[in-house]
Design a protein around this motif. Structure first.
Motif, PDB file in Angstrom:
ATOM      1  N   THR A 132       4.294  28.993  32.698  1.00 48.49           N
ATOM      2  CA  THR A 132       4.649  29.883  31.594  1.00 48.49           C
ATOM      3  C   THR A 132       6.033  29.503  31.080  1.00 48.49           C
ATOM      4  O   THR A 132       6.875  29.066  31.857  1.00 48.49           O
ATOM      5  CB  THR A 132       4.664  31.362  32.029  1.00 48.49           C
ATOM      6  N   PRO A 133       6.269  29.600  29.760  1.00 48.11           N
ATOM      7  CA  PRO A 133       5.401  30.241  28.768  1.00 48.11           C
ATOM      8  C   PRO A 133       4.194  29.376  28.431  1.00 48.11           C
ATOM      9  O   PRO A 133       4.270  28.153  28.477  1.00 48.11           O
ATOM     10  CB  PRO A 133       6.323  30.387  27.548  1.00 48.11           C
ATOM     11  N   TYR A 134       3.086  30.029  28.096  1.00 47.65           N
ATOM     12  CA  TYR A 134       1.839  29.324  27.835  1.00 47.65           C
ATOM     13  C   TYR A 134       1.160  29.908  26.606  1.00 47.65           C
ATOM     14  O   TYR A 134       1.420  31.041  26.209  1.00 47.65           O
ATOM     15  CB  TYR A 134       0.899  29.447  29.035  1.00 47.65           C
ATOM     16  N   TRP A 135       0.289  29.104  26.020  1.00 46.72           N
ATOM     17  CA  TRP A 135      -0.519  29.609  24.913  1.00 46.72           C
ATOM     18  C   TRP A 135      -1.420  30.709  25.469  1.00 46.72           C
ATOM     19  O   TRP A 135      -2.079  30.539  26.495  1.00 46.72           O
ATOM     20  CB  TRP A 135      -1.343  28.466  24.313  1.00 46.72           C
ATOM     21  N   THR A 136      -1.437  31.838  24.791  1.00 45.93           N
ATOM     22  CA  THR A 136      -2.026  33.060  25.342  1.00 45.93           C
ATOM     23  C   THR A 136      -3.481  32.915  25.772  1.00 45.93           C
ATOM     24  O   THR A 136      -3.928  33.593  26.693  1.00 45.93           O
ATOM     25  CB  THR A 136      -1.918  34.204  24.324  1.00 45.93           C
ATOM     26  N   SER A 137      -4.232  32.030  25.123  1.00 44.46           N
ATOM     27  CA  SER A 137      -5.662  31.917  25.439  1.00 44.46           C
ATOM     28  C   SER A 137      -5.922  31.279  26.796  1.00 44.46           C
ATOM     29  O   SER A 137      -7.007  31.463  27.364  1.00 44.46           O
ATOM     30  CB  SER A 137      -6.387  31.108  24.360  1.00 44.46           C
ATOM     31  N   TYR A 138      -4.972  30.517  27.319  1.00 39.40           N
ATOM     32  CA  TYR A 138      -5.229  29.824  28.584  1.00 39.40           C
ATOM     33  C   TYR A 138      -5.680  30.778  29.684  1.00 39.40           C
ATOM     34  O   TYR A 138      -6.730  30.590  30.300  1.00 39.40           O
ATOM     35  CB  TYR A 138      -3.974  29.079  29.063  1.00 39.40           C
ATOM     36  N   SER A 139      -4.868  31.780  29.960  1.00 40.21           N
ATOM     37  CA  SER A 139      -5.189  32.664  31.082  1.00 40.21           C
ATOM     38  C   SER A 139      -6.410  33.530  30.791  1.00 40.21           C
ATOM     39  O   SER A 139      -7.210  33.811  31.692  1.00 40.21           O
ATOM     40  CB  SER A 139      -3.991  33.556  31.436  1.00 40.21           C
ATOM     41  N   ASP A 140      -6.564  33.950  29.534  1.00 38.50           N
ATOM     42  CA  ASP A 140      -7.723  34.783  29.176  1.00 38.50           C
ATOM     43  C   ASP A 140      -9.028  34.022  29.361  1.00 38.50           C
ATOM     44  O   ASP A 140     -10.019  34.573  29.859  1.00 38.50           O
ATOM     45  CB  ASP A 140      -7.602  35.275  27.736  1.00 38.50           C
ATOM     46  N   ILE A 141      -9.049  32.766  28.962  1.00 43.50           N
ATOM     47  CA  ILE A 141     -10.263  31.955  29.129  1.00 43.50           C
ATOM     48  C   ILE A 141     -10.577  31.791  30.611  1.00 43.50           C
ATOM     49  O   ILE A 141     -11.747  31.883  31.030  1.00 43.50           O
ATOM     50  CB  ILE A 141     -10.103  30.592  28.431  1.00 43.50           C
ATOM     51  N   VAL A 142      -9.559  31.547  31.415  1.00 43.84           N
ATOM     52  CA  VAL A 142      -9.770  31.414  32.868  1.00 43.84           C
ATOM     53  C   VAL A 142     -10.373  32.697  33.427  1.00 43.84           C
ATOM     54  O   VAL A 142     -11.316  32.654  34.230  1.00 43.84           O
ATOM     55  CB  VAL A 142      -8.437  31.077  33.572  1.00 43.84           C
TER      56      VAL A 142
END
Length: 410
Positions: A132-142
């Motif tokens: 982090t910081p990361y593009w928000t979709s990374y963790s949601d997709i996981v």
């Protein structure tokens, strides 16, 4: 009691896989800013993750020609042969990495590439390491794929880059993937070959861990920074690396929705299974346009990058002149990720106390008519992201407003 009445009483219940996931905070902020604009407020939105340039004419012409030639039918499931050949040539020419055509996949945007990869590989509880910081979709997709995001904080002092000792400490027997993004959304930080090397050495020691690299901002780098991709640096990792890219940012084709990747044949095959039950093939016309994007003239990229660099320098300089803010100079992309720790604890003219970066961003929108995104949306606080993919005139006005708003704090 009727069946319909029973259904109504039961109400709607979301699947557990999305119960903790909401609509992107970036989209929420953008929607509120647009609503204020419709009310007549002079809001400047610095949250958009897309270039303000238009798609080059030669790419549009290629799309029109393809339409009139009848290229409006289904294509091969994960990319037309012509586009796969263009991607193959791009990887060899620009990155020094060779992929066979069946080691290449094309999807409806890079986000679908990420989604396909996680759905095709994660079992419940598998871990994915995400700096982090990361593009928000990374963790949601996981999470949607029933994996477990393992978030590692990488602050400005670390250059917003993951360090080898952090990676080594985070790897477990359950680790399936590491996700890296260079240059990064939201920080603009990029990994040089020297930055990558210690991380790749860690991965060599852990053969069960795969690497996903998001190279979407590859062509938007500054100050002579030399872009590299891990599969070219360390060929021994190529058999467990997915190299993700797309046409959205470099070619200003966000709405055309084409992402692509190169990776091991068995992984690409498994990702095609997921895609076959989701969207099937990407848009035929967008694929034809993307062939021209990758094979056509590339000279405009330097001119556009130079324009972004001028804007970067403007924003970084102005932010660092504001007491309480601290902005690192990014190597690439079109974002700044500025620290706002010096603002926390202050009070607005209306008496509200600013306790978080979200509070600060809300204050800027409510009192200064400037929409930016808090670092909490990207997994790291207290920071805020500015997208400088807008005109220099708007940027100057927005920065003046931010300066006045910060000076008004008690």
């Amino acid at each position: 009691m009727t069946i319909n009445a029973t259904i109504e009483e039961a109400g709607f219940s979301p699947a557990s896989r999305i119960s903790t996931i909401g609509v992107s905070q970036i989209l929420k902020i953008g929607a509120r800013a647009q609503a204020l604009k419709r009310e007549g407020r002079p809001v400047i939105i610095l949250g958009a993750g897309e270039p303000d340039f238009d798609t080059p004419d030669n790419i549009k012409d290629a799309a029109a020609k393809a339409m009139y030639a009848g290229a409006t039918k289904y294509t091969a499931l994960d990319g037309s042969p012509d586009l796969k050949k263009a991607i193959q040539g791009k990887f060899e020419r620009e990155n020094g990495v060779s992929y066979a055509l069946d080691e290449i996949t094309v999807a409806t945007g890079a986000k679908q590439i990420l989604f396909n990869a996680m759905m095709a590989t994660l079992n419940p509880g598998d871990e994915v390491i995400i700096p982090t910081p990361y593009w928000t979709s990374y963790s949601d997709i996981v999470e949607i794929a029933e994996g477990k995001p393992v978030l590692i904080a990488c602050d400005a002092e670390a250059g917003f880059r993951l360090k080898a000792e952090q990676l080594e400490a985070a790897v477990t027997q359950k680790t399936r993937w590491v996700m890296l993004n260079s240059p990064s959304n939201p920080s603009g930080a990029a990994y040089s070959e020297a930055d990558y090397r210690p991380l790749l050495d860690v991965l060599l020691r852990h053969p069960h861990v795969w690497l996903l690299v998001d190279d979407m901002y590859e062509h938007i780098v500054y100050d002579g920074f030399k872009f590299v991709t891990p599969a070219a640096i360390e060929p021994r990792l190529k058999s467990r690396t997915l190299t993700v890219n797309g046409v959205s940012k470099a070619y200003a084709m966000t709405g055309w929705r084409i992402g692509y990747a190169g990776g091991p044949r068995d992984l690409i095959k498994a990702m095609a299974v997921v895609q076959s039950q989701a969207t099937s093939c990407p848009c035929s016309v967008s694929q034809a346009a993307s062939v021209e994007a990758l094979n056509g003239p590339q000279d405009f990229l330097k001119e556009r990058t130079a324009s972004f660099q001028r804007r970067r320098d403007l924003v970084v300089s102005a932010l660092n002149a504001i007491e309480g803010l601290d902005c690192r100079t990014p190597e690439g992309a079109f974002y700044t990720f500025s620290g706002c720790a010096g603002i926390l604890g202050k009070t607005t003219p209306s008496g509200r106390k600013i306790e978080t970066d979200s509070d600060f961003c809300a204050y800027l929108l409510d009192d200064a008519d400037v929409a930016v995104v808090p670092g909490s949306a990207f997994g790291l606080s207290p920071y805020f992201r500015i997208s400088y993919a807008t005109s220099e005139e708007e940027l100057k006005v927005a920065l003046e407003r931010i300066a006045r708003a910060c000076a008004a704090l008690a």
